[in-house]
Design a protein around this motif. Structure first.
Motif, PDB file in Angstrom:
ATOM      1  N   GLN A 167       0.834  -1.202   0.000  1.00  0.00           N
ATOM      2  CA  GLN A 167       0.000   0.000   0.000  1.00  0.00           C
ATOM      3  C   GLN A 167       0.869   1.253   0.000  1.00  0.00           C
ATOM      4  OE1 GLN A 167      -3.481   0.126  -0.235  1.00  0.00           O
ATOM      5  NE2 GLN A 167      -2.973   2.264  -0.670  1.00  0.00           N
ATOM      6  N   THR A 168       1.968   1.200   0.735  1.00  0.00           N
ATOM      7  CA  THR A 168       2.892   2.341   0.782  1.00  0.00           C
ATOM      8  C   THR A 168       3.509   2.588  -0.585  1.00  0.00           C
ATOM      9  OG1 THR A 168       3.370   1.959   3.124  1.00  0.00           O
ATOM     10  CG2 THR A 168       4.975   3.247   1.889  1.00  0.00           C
ATOM     11  N   PHE A 169       3.890   1.512  -1.274  1.00  0.00           N
ATOM     12  CA  PHE A 169       4.394   1.649  -2.637  1.00  0.00           C
ATOM     13  C   PHE A 169       3.344   2.340  -3.512  1.00  0.00           C
ATOM     14  CE2 PHE A 169       7.236  -2.329  -2.175  1.00  0.00           C
ATOM     15  CZ  PHE A 169       8.325  -1.557  -1.797  1.00  0.00           C
ATOM     16  N   LEU A 170       2.139   1.809  -3.480  1.00  0.00           N
ATOM     17  CA  LEU A 170       1.080   2.340  -4.338  1.00  0.00           C
ATOM     18  C   LEU A 170       0.820   3.814  -4.052  1.00  0.00           C
ATOM     19  CD1 LEU A 170      -1.044   1.718  -6.519  1.00  0.00           C
ATOM     20  CD2 LEU A 170      -2.629   1.164  -4.654  1.00  0.00           C
ATOM     21  N   ASP A 171       0.756   4.175  -2.781  1.00  0.00           N
ATOM     22  CA  ASP A 171       0.516   5.571  -2.416  1.00  0.00           C
ATOM     23  C   ASP A 171       1.644   6.474  -2.915  1.00  0.00           C
ATOM     24  OD1 ASP A 171      -1.804   4.814  -1.157  1.00  0.00           O
ATOM     25  OD2 ASP A 171      -0.950   4.833   0.862  1.00  0.00           O
ATOM     26  N   GLY A 172       2.853   5.896  -3.003  1.00  0.00           N
ATOM     27  CA  GLY A 172       4.001   6.691  -3.401  1.00  0.00           C
ATOM     28  C   GLY A 172       4.061   7.005  -4.875  1.00  0.00           C
ATOM     29  N   PHE A 173       3.432   6.143  -5.715  1.00  0.00           N
ATOM     30  CA  PHE A 173       3.530   6.432  -7.155  1.00  0.00           C
ATOM     31  C   PHE A 173       2.221   6.223  -7.922  1.00  0.00           C
ATOM     32  CE2 PHE A 173       5.911   2.323  -6.408  1.00  0.00           C
ATOM     33  CZ  PHE A 173       4.937   1.453  -6.847  1.00  0.00           C
ATOM     34  N   ARG A 174       1.095   6.183  -7.225  1.00  0.00           N
ATOM     35  CA  ARG A 174      -0.186   6.042  -7.933  1.00  0.00           C
ATOM     36  C   ARG A 174      -0.435   7.231  -8.864  1.00  0.00           C
ATOM     37  NH1 ARG A 174      -4.837   4.904  -5.691  1.00  0.00           N
ATOM     38  NH2 ARG A 174      -4.188   4.055  -3.680  1.00  0.00           N
TER      39      ARG A 174
END
Length: 212
Positions: A167-174
């Protein structure tokens, strides 16, 4: 913070403390624990393989390696790894660190998700990568004993890390999924961004403007 974990000394120079302050201010508990585990696991592999490197540079690389995912450091158009690398470079330049040491940290952070390349570079770069893939996907899991793994995780708990880091990955580059093209992070976009389909290199070749 415990300074000796699994017989690895956590750097406590002023530079290291200042870097930790940056992560503490702009990161999260998840990134704090993950980054320290990455340093410790990377260091354990370095000791196991008798590599010669600067532990302080590995520590700073670990602290900054995911800061490009945070709202403070993320850019609108660069890979998150480059955002983190640029943040580390700025930090080290402000502290008067040499160009070569700064370049090494920049490379380590920028390449930490680049499988098949990072592990063949200088020890700081290779060990950051080794620490990341060990903590995130358990790469070469059996090469560190259960006792050693437990000591590290006891000091810096995982606490649902598998789900939370994705989720942190996704929030970082969504907001910039195009920056994940050609990288493992495209997997995160394709799985969690509704309707997203990663670009295909074959299409770029076949649709190029060359007249043939």
């Amino acid at each position: 913070m415990t300074k000796n974990i699994a017989s690895i000394i956590v750097p406590d120079s002023q530079l290291a403390k200042d870097a930790a302050d940056v992560l503490h201010e702009y990161g999260s508990l998840l990134l704090w624990n993950h980054s320290h585990r990455v340093f410790l696991f990377g260091s354990l592999f370095g000791r196991q393989e008798k590599l010669v490197y600067d532990p302080e540079l590995l520590y700073i690389s670990a602290l900054f390696h995911d800061l490009g995912l945070t709202s403070h450091y993320r850019s609108p158009d660069k890979r998150f790894e480059v955002d983190g690398a640029n943040a580390a470079r700025s930090f080290l330049e402000q502290h008067g660190i040499s160009h070569e040491a700064t370049r090494l940290v920049w490379d380590a952070i920028a390449l930490h998700t680049t499988r098949g390349v990072a592990q063949y570079k200088e020890p700081v770069v290779a060990l950051l990568y080794r620490g990341v893939v060990f903590d995130v996907i358990g790469d070469h899991f059996a090469e560190l004993s259960e006792e050693t793994r437990s000591q590290v995780v006891s000091a810096f708990p995982r606490e649902g890390f598998k789900q939370k880091i994705l989720q942190t990955f996704l929030d970082g580059f969504r907001h910039k999924p195009e920056t994940t093209y050609g990288n493992i992070n495209a997997d995160v976009c394709e799985r969690y961004l509704p309707g997203y389909k990663r670009p295909n290199f074959c299409d770029f070749v076949l649709q190029s403007p060359w007249n043939e």
